[in-house]
Design an enzyme around this catalytic site. Structure first.
Site, short mmCIF file in Angstrom:
data_model
loop_
_atom_site.label_atom_id
_atom_site.label_comp_id
_atom_site.label_asym_id
_atom_site.label_seq_id
_atom_site.Cartn_x
_atom_site.Cartn_y
_atom_site.Cartn_z
N ASP A 134 48.76 32.26 34.16
CA ASP A 134 48.40 33.59 35.09
C ASP A 134 49.36 33.37 36.12
OD1 ASP A 134 47.69 36.10 35.62
OD2 ASP A 134 45.71 35.43 36.30
N GLU A 135 49.77 34.50 36.86
CA GLU A 135 50.53 34.69 37.98
C GLU A 135 51.64 33.84 37.93
OE1 GLU A 135 49.80 37.13 39.92
OE2 GLU A 135 47.78 37.48 39.91
N LYS B 238 45.29 42.59 32.94
CA LYS B 238 45.72 41.52 32.48
C LYS B 238 44.69 40.38 32.06
CE LYS B 238 46.29 39.10 36.83
NZ LYS B 238 47.27 38.08 37.68
N THR B 239 43.66 40.50 32.85
CA THR B 239 42.72 39.29 32.46
C THR B 239 42.37 39.77 31.08
OG1 THR B 239 42.24 39.15 34.66
CG2 THR B 239 40.35 38.53 33.15
N GLN C 247 55.13 41.45 42.51
CA GLN C 247 53.89 40.94 43.38
C GLN C 247 54.06 39.29 43.63
OE1 GLN C 247 50.06 42.28 41.88
NE2 GLN C 247 51.14 42.81 40.01
N ARG D 115 45.85 47.74 46.07
CA ARG D 115 44.60 47.05 46.07
C ARG D 115 43.65 48.20 46.00
NH1 ARG D 115 45.84 43.39 43.77
NH2 ARG D 115 47.58 44.26 43.75
#
Length: 751
Positions: free
Chosen positions: A219-220, A40-41, A250, A603
């Site tokens: 973002d998020e 995503k980044t 998430q 993770r």
């Protein structure tokens, strides 16, 4: 709308089809549902570059993240992609940093002085402790009241509408707000609330902001609280060029006000919005992706892609059954010590870290407790920064109280309180009042001398702060802080590190992102000092540690968000931990607990181990347990292993789990989950040829076996409480109730 030029091929090269679609869809509302490890980044940064390449001015782009760490990473990638000078014209920041900048410029519309300071959590607690006795309440309840008020603010409640069972909470809320205003302080929640109030009530400011931020990226998005959500809605209402990246799976911060409805309701808020799924995972092995997907699938979701990867299968995922948390910690640390690469132990709560810290220390394994005391929370750092805060705002009484004790200068709390109250009565600040000659005439000679010394020192630091933050810190050290810390070299070294940070802060291009095009300026002097203090105050626990190659990261599932590690051990995945005992039967909270486990498991890059304990000590007593019901639907390739019975390891355990009495979350509601497992004996004790341990059996000379220490000989008859045993020359005294000892059954015929 003028047709845009074509996006350069170089910006789309190497992107998969959904990523390329997200980068190419530049106008109108867009939501990208980004699974863990889906890149995503890269999408965010390439989309910024695409906007610039197709004619969007840099100053019209706003990118908002939730941590300073994420903002730094995004800015660094953008500098590499589009060049430093262009990147500096973008607004890339956290929500709180964005609000600080807007309030510095427009805060007068909500009655805010541009010289306000930010009250951190310690400041809030101190203010609350001072207020509560006036309402007949205990200072020890400060945290409860500040938490209740914070929750209310995040849910758009004020002193008149706050919902809480705390006594006199409305009155305390009102008094707390008055005290913040008197000291020209703004707490973290009010940074957001005042910005929202400003945008709601001042049409001119709202119009300027909407014209300034024509393209907004968040973002998020699933982590936005109600206030942040409404700020985004207002800023994007006119242009509708809102690009959000989120994943309902998430969403793990509802306990602090985050509203996952932001993702679920995006297409309702913006009819016709484009929804793009990023489902390919680039982080983890196939087996880890399979496990992560199986954990989250029972949760309902309006927007969810089918998580997948082209990565190799990788090592099998292991689920480890342990006797207790001590055995769990001993085994996990022993395995981590053999691994190379980045490593992490993920726990549900901070209370679970203690056995791991003990084992890591005993084995001399370097570790980092992520989310423990932050650098900027250390007393010597807060003391040093208090001097800088006071030079920026003479009304900051929290800073003043620290200044008079760092170093100590003989001004006691009684004198300081009298000074503050006298200044307050005259409507001025304590430093200005202390400089008043008439006030000095009324004081004893010694007090006059001490106050004169204080005001002179504040003036010296202020003069240095007008030049740079590093010069201000040097001035503080020279005024006595260095001498006061000479006998505490570690604390002095921390202040020296702060000085290093300030020096680097000055040498790194820090741009006051201009509100108007072409008005960019690099802050100097006092503005640079203010920017440095703000960066320190707004730093969060999510911005520290956790990725160092030489350490094991000991971290909670919540704090692991946004991180990744080569090797991950998710510990304590059992009943009453996942989901937590406080959740009860609330379906929404149980769903969030499942999301938390999903985040923790995802993770991992190379290996993943999930462990659970048959029993865990809770409030001083051992409590029996079973594996978390969230483990029911794990794929067949997961390996179950018991530390007590290694020979019974099964390569597949989907069926055996069902035999343990789980009810499927797919077939029943969370409220119908089976009750906690009844106490059951350890496997080695319950099965012949062994008998349960009693003091009558443990007489001198008896040969016993311990799951960790191996075979030993009882040295003397056991008491009701303890037994003393020789394990290969090492004598140990063990508690009968917790020793997990086994002895051969004399009736079994074995010797």
């Amino acid at each position: 709308m003028t047709e845009r030029p074509a996006i350069p091929d170089a910006l789309l090269e190497g992107l998969n089809a959904p990523q390329a679609q997200a980068v190419s869809t530049l106008d109108g509302p867009v939501m990208v549902v980004a699974g863990p490890g889906s890149g995503k980044t890269r999408v965010l940064t390439h989309r910024v570059a695409a906007l610039l390449a197709t004619g969007t001015p840099a100053h019209q782009i706003l990118a908002v993240t939730f941590t300073n760490k994420a903002a730094r990473e995004m800015r660094e990638r953008l500098e590499h992609l589009i060049g430093q000078e262009t990147a500096q014209r973008l607004w890339v920041s956290t929500f709180h940093a964005l609000c600080v900048r807007l309030l510095r410029r427009f805060g007068a519309s909500v009655g805010l002085s541009p010289t306000f300071n930010i009250a951190d959590t310690d400041d809030q607690k101190k203010i609350m402790k001072d207020l509560l006795p006036g309402f007949g309440l205990m200072p020890e309840d400060a945290k409860r009241y500040t938490s209740a008020i914070s929750w209310a603010k995040n849910n758009l409640q004020d002193a008149s509408t706050i919902e809480s069972d705390l006594v006199k909470v409305s009155e305390v809320f009102a008094a707390y707000q008055q005290e913040l205003a008197r000291q020209s302080l703004v707490d973290f929640d009010d940074l957001l609330l005042l910005t929202l109030q400003m945008l709601r009530t001042d049409a001119e400011v709202l119009t300027q902001c909407q014209e300034r931020f024509r393209f907004i990226m968040v973002d998020e998005y699933q982590d936005t609280n109600q206030v942040q959500y409404e700020i985004v809605q207002l800023l994007s209402a006119t242009n509708r060029n809102l690009f959000v990246v989120g994943d309902h799976d998430q969403s793990i911060y509802q306990w602090r006000g985050a509203t996952s409805a932001a993702v679920e309701g995006f297409t309702d808020d913006f009819p016709g919005a484009v929804v793009i799924q990023l489902s390919q995972n680039y982080r983890s092995t196939k087996r880890i992706v399979d496990v992560s997907r199986s954990i989250i699938e029972p949760n309902p979701s309006k927007h969810r892609g089918e998580l997948w990867t082209d990565n190799p299968d990788g090592e099998p995922v292991t689920v480890l059954e342990c006797n207790d948390d001590l055995q769990e910690a001993a085994y996990i640390v022993s395995q981590l010590a053999k691994l190379s690469g980045t490593k992490a132990i993920l726990v549900r709560t901070n209370a679970q870290t203690r056995p791991f810290e003990t084992e890591l220390t005993a084995r001399r394994v370097a570790y980092d407790v992520v989310g423990a005391q932050r650098f900027f929370d250390r007393a010597e750092i807060k003391d040093t920064l208090a001097w800088l805060r006071l030079t920026l705002n003479y009304s900051d009484e929290a800073a003043l109280r620290r200044v008079v004790t760092s170093p100590k200068r003989g001004l006691g709390p009684t004198t300081l309180t009298a000074l503050i109250e006298s200044a307050q009565a005259l409507g001025t600040d304590p430093i200005t009042y202390a400089s008043d000659a008439e006030f000095h005439d009324e004081l004893p000679t010694r007090t006059r001398t001490l106050l004169a010394s204080l005001t002179n020192d504040v003036a010296k630091v202020q003069a240095a702060a007008a030049l740079s933050p590093a010069k201000a810190i040097r001035a503080v050290l020279d005024l006595g802080l260095r001498a006061s810390l000479e006998k505490e070299p570690e604390r002095l070294a921390n202040v020296e590190r702060l000085l290093n940070d300030a020096t680097l802060f000055e040498s790194t291009p820090v741009v006051n992102e201009a509100f108007e095009e072409g008005a960019i300026s690099t802050p100097t002097g006092i503005e640079l000092t203010r920017a440095f203090v703000e960066s320190a105050t707004l730093a969060s626990s999510a911005d520290q540690g956790g990725d160092g190659p030489a350490v094991v990261s000991l971290i909670t599932g919540h704090a692991s968000k946004g991180r990744e590690f080569d090797h991950v051990f998710v510990a304590g995945v059992e009943e009453n931990v996942y989901p937590h005992r406080l959740v009860g039967t609330d379906e929404a909270q149980i769903a969030e607990e499942r999301r938390l486990l999903f985040v923790a498991a995802s993770r991992a890059r190379l290996t993943l181990t999930i462990s659970w304990c048959q029993r865990r000590m809770v409030f001083g007593s051992w409590e029996q347990s079973g594996p978390s019901p969230f483990l029911e639907d794990l794929p067949d390739h997961v390996i179950e292993r018991s530390l007590d019975t290694p020979k019974t390891t099964r390569p597949q355990w989907g069926t055996p789990l069902a035999k343990k009495g789980f009810s499927s979350p797919k077939a029943s509601t969370p409220s119908a989950r089976r009750p906690a497992a009844s106490p059951r004996p350890s496997p080695q004790v319950a099965v012949d040829p062994f008998v349960p341990l009693t003091k009558e059996v443990l007489i001198a000379g008896t040969i016993v076996t311990h799951p960790t220490f191996g075979t030993g000989r009882v040295l003397e008859d056991a008491t009701d409480v303890h037994v003393k045993i020789d394990f290969a020359g090492q004598n140990r005294t063990l508690a009968l109730a917790f020793a997990h000892l086994t002895v051969q059954n004399p009736d079994s015929g074995q010797s």
